[in-house]
Enzyme design. Structure first.
Site, PDB file in Angstrom:
ATOM      1  N   HIS A 124       0.834  -1.205   0.000  1.00  0.00           N
ATOM      2  CA  HIS A 124       0.000   0.000   0.000  1.00  0.00           C
ATOM      3  C   HIS A 124       0.868   1.254   0.000  1.00  0.00           C
ATOM      4  CE1 HIS A 124      -3.487  -2.535   0.785  1.00  0.00           C
ATOM      5  NE2 HIS A 124      -4.268  -1.466   0.710  1.00  0.00           N
ATOM      6  N   HIS A 166       1.452  -3.456   9.168  1.00  0.00           N
ATOM      7  CA  HIS A 166       2.893  -3.397   8.919  1.00  0.00           C
ATOM      8  C   HIS A 166       3.619  -2.745  10.088  1.00  0.00           C
ATOM      9  CE1 HIS A 166       2.657  -4.571   4.672  1.00  0.00           C
ATOM     10  NE2 HIS A 166       1.570  -3.807   4.604  1.00  0.00           N
TER      11      HIS A 166
END
Length: 214
Positions: A124, A166
């Site tokens: 992303h 993340h």
């Protein structure tokens, strides 16, 4: 074969530090703003807005319906950039094989491919930086729109940590790869004529001529 890969001690220490810093960052934000569960809808919206599948589907579909040569050029180049991004991220994730944070809930993730179980780099983040660079720099957006797109890209990157998808280094690595991909795209950038030719290869001669008469 099948043996667990041994991680060098300096790298182990770096990854452990990254986990600590990531946890500290999330706790700091929660101290200032409250539990992230209160903002999950917004964070998920950012996640969906930068997911590769919708970008591929909508970009690919609109390529064959736009009449503006400049918009067609943008869409074709974005599609090429998305392909480049998928290849780079998939290769790096397959090599790094870093697991996602323990707090990540895989059940509420948008459909992913198998390599997406790995965490470094954040796809992303690479995509957000790549698209922001293309729209704001290569396409030369109107300044207020550039500010909004840049804010969106930054928010997507931060949301990856707050959603526990993340660690911080995954996102920073994604930003770095996104910048490199944008640089590569500046070299590969197709002209309007080249973009029309590429699309014309997927249409018959009559359709191509009708679509691109100006």
């Amino acid at each position: 074969m099948g043996q667990k890969r041994e991680v060098p001690k300096p790298l182990q220490q770096l990854l452990a530090w990254d986990v600590e810093v990531t946890n500290a960052f999330v706790k700091f934000v929660e101290t200032k703003c409250g539990p992230m569960t209160n903002y999950k809808g917004y964070l998920k919206g950012l996640e969906y807005s930068c997911h590769g599948i919708p970008w591929f589907l909508f970009t690919g579909a609109f390529i064959f319906y736009v009449a503006s040569p400049s918009l067609l050029q943008l869409l074709v180049n974005i599609f090429i950039a998305l392909v480049l991004d998928v290849v780079v991220v998939a290769v790096v994730k397959a090599v790094s094989r870093r697991r996602r944070p323990q707090g990540n809930n895989t059940k509420d993730m948008f459909p992913t491919i198998s390599v997406d179980k790995f965490s470094f780099p954040s796809g992303h983040a690479t995509r957000a930086v790549l698209l922001t660079s293309i729209l704001c720099l290569q396409y030369n957006l109107w300044l207020p729109m550039s500010v909004l797109v840049s804010a969106w890209g930054g928010a997507v990157c931060v949301s990856r940590v707050l959603l526990r998808r993340h660690h911080l280094l995954d996102v920073l690595g994604g930003v770095a790869f996104g910048v490199l991909e944008a640089r590569v795209m500046s070299w590969l950038w197709l002209s309007q004529h080249a973009a029309q030719y590429v699309v014309g290869c997927f249409l018959d001669e009559t359709q191509a001529g009708a679509s691109y008469d100006v």
